[in-house]
Design an enzyme around this catalytic site. Structure first.
Site, mmCIF file in Angstrom:
data_model
loop_
_atom_site.group_PDB
_atom_site.id
_atom_site.type_symbol
_atom_site.label_atom_id
_atom_site.label_comp_id
_atom_site.label_asym_id
_atom_site.label_seq_id
_atom_site.Cartn_x
_atom_site.Cartn_y
_atom_site.Cartn_z
ATOM 1 C CB ALA A 10 -7.925 3.459 -4.662
ATOM 2 N NE ARG A 16 4.845 0.633 5.100
ATOM 3 C CZ ARG A 16 4.978 -0.604 4.661
ATOM 4 N NH1 ARG A 16 6.184 -1.109 4.415
ATOM 5 N NH2 ARG A 16 3.918 -1.356 4.436
ATOM 6 C CE1 TYR A 384 5.223 32.081 -32.765
ATOM 7 C CE2 TYR A 384 7.306 32.548 -31.667
ATOM 8 C CZ TYR A 384 5.927 32.582 -31.678
ATOM 9 O OH TYR A 384 5.253 33.104 -30.599
HETATM 10 C C1 UD1 Z 1 -5.279 -7.013 3.654
HETATM 11 C C2 UD1 Z 1 -6.069 -8.250 4.047
HETATM 12 C C3 UD1 Z 1 -5.108 -9.418 4.230
HETATM 13 C C4 UD1 Z 1 -4.321 -9.659 2.959
HETATM 14 C C5 UD1 Z 1 -3.626 -8.364 2.528
HETATM 15 C C6 UD1 Z 1 -3.015 -8.527 1.172
HETATM 16 C C7 UD1 Z 1 -7.968 -7.432 5.307
HETATM 17 C C8 UD1 Z 1 -8.548 -7.225 6.642
HETATM 18 N N1 UD1 Z 1 -6.762 -7.966 5.282
HETATM 19 O O1 UD1 Z 1 -4.449 -6.717 4.748
HETATM 20 O O2 UD1 Z 1 -5.817 -10.586 4.574
HETATM 21 O O3 UD1 Z 1 -3.383 -10.678 3.151
HETATM 22 O O4 UD1 Z 1 -4.551 -7.277 2.465
HETATM 23 O O5 UD1 Z 1 -2.240 -7.428 0.878
HETATM 24 O O6 UD1 Z 1 -8.601 -7.133 4.322
HETATM 25 N N2 UD1 Z 1 -8.052 0.099 2.141
HETATM 26 C C9 UD1 Z 1 -9.049 1.026 1.963
HETATM 27 N N3 UD1 Z 1 -9.734 1.472 3.050
HETATM 28 C C10 UD1 Z 1 -9.478 1.016 4.314
HETATM 29 C C11 UD1 Z 1 -8.453 0.080 4.472
HETATM 30 C C12 UD1 Z 1 -7.767 -0.377 3.377
HETATM 31 O O7 UD1 Z 1 -9.311 1.461 0.856
HETATM 32 O O8 UD1 Z 1 -10.153 1.469 5.252
HETATM 33 C C13 UD1 Z 1 -7.311 -0.387 0.980
HETATM 34 C C14 UD1 Z 1 -5.859 0.026 1.031
HETATM 35 O O9 UD1 Z 1 -5.659 1.226 0.302
HETATM 36 C C15 UD1 Z 1 -5.158 -1.119 0.355
HETATM 37 C C16 UD1 Z 1 -6.060 -2.304 0.644
HETATM 38 O O10 UD1 Z 1 -7.317 -1.777 1.001
HETATM 39 O O11 UD1 Z 1 -5.131 -0.951 -1.024
HETATM 40 C C17 UD1 Z 1 -5.518 -3.216 1.711
HETATM 41 O O12 UD1 Z 1 -5.428 -2.489 2.907
HETATM 42 P P1 UD1 Z 1 -4.284 -2.783 3.948
HETATM 43 O O13 UD1 Z 1 -4.550 -2.027 5.190
HETATM 44 O O14 UD1 Z 1 -2.972 -2.645 3.313
HETATM 45 O O15 UD1 Z 1 -4.568 -4.326 4.223
HETATM 46 P P2 UD1 Z 1 -3.637 -5.321 4.932
HETATM 47 O O16 UD1 Z 1 -3.614 -4.961 6.375
HETATM 48 O O17 UD1 Z 1 -2.359 -5.443 4.253
#
Ligand code: UD1
Ligand code: MG
Length: 453
Positions: A10, A16, A384
């Site tokens: 999280a 966005r 009251y």
């Molecule tokens: C990730 C997956 C992808 C998958 C997709 C599904 C990886 C590398 N890729 O991509 O294969 O299809 O999710 O939605 O895992 N987050 C952190 N810390 C970080 C980065 C992310 O807590 O440093 C959390 C974000 O808050 C989010 C989740 O991890 O809840 C996914 O991160 P996001 O950067 O959206 O991943 P995607 O690039 O969409």
């Protein structure tokens, strides 16, 4: 092997959402996104829950402090693999670790249970999408065995054609996961430590990789914008409406009901359009709820009719009552069977016994009212004094004439009658007529003022 840890990611910024609030604290069905995930996690009875947070200071741990979870900060955010790594010092090596996402709120217990049953090794939750754009792709060999996950930004044109995608949710043996995470590299298109790279490492080590698919696609939808949040909210409301219909509830329009909590209905319940239910609400058999009513944390017993535009909060309503239209029941209201509360009547912290009626324009606060009492129009319990609240007690079979004020603390004895327009400051005896009006007089020679020219 049955021991389970859960890591909830999280830490993402939620750029966005265009909001000061961390993304995972935005609400779906009246509850923060991450709280949906935590509720689901708790239901799996894990040994440890660990929430990895980042943006928004301490807002996430503070908002979720009621949960038996540990919170670790990820700063800076170097990718999903790096995020899970932050939780590893808190997890023991035995058992397995399930990775969930604070912005994927609707994952269901049954799907996670299925993952737990899928076998030892690494278990991935995947889904086939008509439009896989943006997701990591599941790469399989000719035998259909998973080989790796490739992120869209790193994928070849052929790989981009793969429709089976990574939802991100996975279950891994904790000791292995620790080892795999320690070996991640960030030499990829995004310069991040990808959690998804553990798949290729597991395959290299000859560890079995299983895949499970969720029962519903909406379970794996993540939230990145207010538009996606609005769409998923509607999806969830349709799911709730379908559940109610399947249970036999009549909904005037399944697209116009909002359930923000748990709504339990008996048989032959009817709900008109535009109603909102919050928290735990129970509607007994044959209850009818009129249009645009809002009911939260309440139970309504069998046969009660709630007419349109009524608000009921933290109240208990008996059987065969008539409430509204335009009634307001505030916290601490307890109505016994057959009570009528009509338009523009407000009741707070009061108990009203069976078959009593307050049909028009009244305020009943901090009161105890007996059975078969008639509260006329426009009656105020003056509870009251500017500093303290006091109780009004009205015994059985009392009749209170319209536009009366009862200045608490005060008691009206059994069977008493209060004349209309009285201000009652002292206890009124049982069985008697009590009045506090001045006598009607005629003012001799009085003329109505006329407009000055
Ligand atoms: C990730 C997956 C992808 C998958 C997709 C599904 C990886 C590398 N890729 O991509 O294969 O299809 O999710 O939605 O895992 N987050 C952190 N810390 C970080 C980065 C992310 O807590 O440093 C959390 C974000 O808050 C989010 C989740 O991890 O809840 C996914 O991160 P996001 O950067 O959206 O991943 P995607 O690039 O969409
Ligand atoms: Mg990313």
């Amino acid at each position: 092997m049955n021991l389970l840890n859960i890591v909830i990611l999280a830490a993402g910024k939620g750029t966005r959402m265009y909001s000061e609030k961390p993304k995972v604290l935005h609400a779906l069905a009246g509850k923060p996104l991450v709280q949906h995930v935590l509720d689901c996690a708790v239901a799996l009875r894990p040994q440890q829950i660990c929430v990895v947070y980042g943006h928004g200071g301490e807002a996430v741990p503070e908002a979720m402090q009621q949960y038996p979870a540990k919170f670790v900060i990820q700063e800076p955010q170097l990718g999903t693999g790096h995020a899970v790594q932050q939780a590893m010092p808190l997890l023991a090596d035995d058992g397995r670790t399930l990775v969930l996402y604070g912005d994927v709120p609707l994952i269901q217990h049954s799907t996670l249970h299925q993952m737990q049953q899928a076998g030892d090794g690494l278990v991935l939750l995947t889904v086939n999408l008509d439009n896989p754009a943006g997701y990591g792709r599941i790469v399989r060999n000719a035998q259909g065995d998973v080989q790796c996950i490739v992120e869209e930004k790193d994928a070849s044109p052929e790989q981009r054609g793969i429709r089976e995608v990574n939802t991100g949710i996975l279950l891994a043996p904790t000791g292995k996961l620790r080892e795999w995470l320690a070996n991640l590299q960030n030499n990829n298109a995004q310069g991040e430590y990808y959690l998804t790279d553990i798949v290729a490492i597991a395959v290299q080590q000859g560890i079995a990789v299983h895949t499970v698919q969720p029962a519903h696609e909406w379970e794996i939808h993540g939230i990145n914008s207010k538009a996606q949040l609005a769409v998923l909210e509607r999806t969830w409301q349709q799911v709730e409406a379908a559940r109610l219909l399947a249970h036999g509830v009549t909904l005037a329009d399944p697209a116009r009901i909002d359930v923000r909590g748990r709504l339990n209905c008996g048989r032959d319940v009817e709900i008109d359009i535009g109603c909102i239910f919050e928290g735990d609400v129970t509607l007994g058999d044959n209850v009818r709820v009129g249009a645009y009513s809002i009911i939260k944390h309440a139970s309504i017993a069998a046969g009660t009719r709630i007419a349109p535009y009524s608000l009921i909060d933290s109240s208990e309503v008996g059987a065969n009552c008539h409430i509204g239209p335009y009634a307001r029941l505030r916290p601490g209201t307890k109505l016994h069977d057959g009570v009528h509360i009509g338009n523009f009547v407000e009741v707070k912290n009061s108990e009203i016994a069976a078959n009593s009626k307050a049909n028009h324009l009244s305020y009943i606060g901090d009161s105890t009212i007996g059975s078969r009492v008639n509260i006329g129009a426009g009656i105020i319990t003056c509870n009251y004094d500017g500093a303290n609240k006091h109780r009004t007690i009205i015994e059985d079979d009392v009749f209170i004439g319209s536009a009366t004020q009862l200045v608490a603390p005060v008691k009206v004895g059994k069977g008493a009658t209060i004349g209309a327009g009285s201000t009652i400051t002292k206890d009124a005896p049982a069985g008697e007529l009590t009045l506090s009006r001045s006598k009607q007089t005629i003012v001799a020679g009085w003329k109505r003022p006329t407009k000055k020219k």
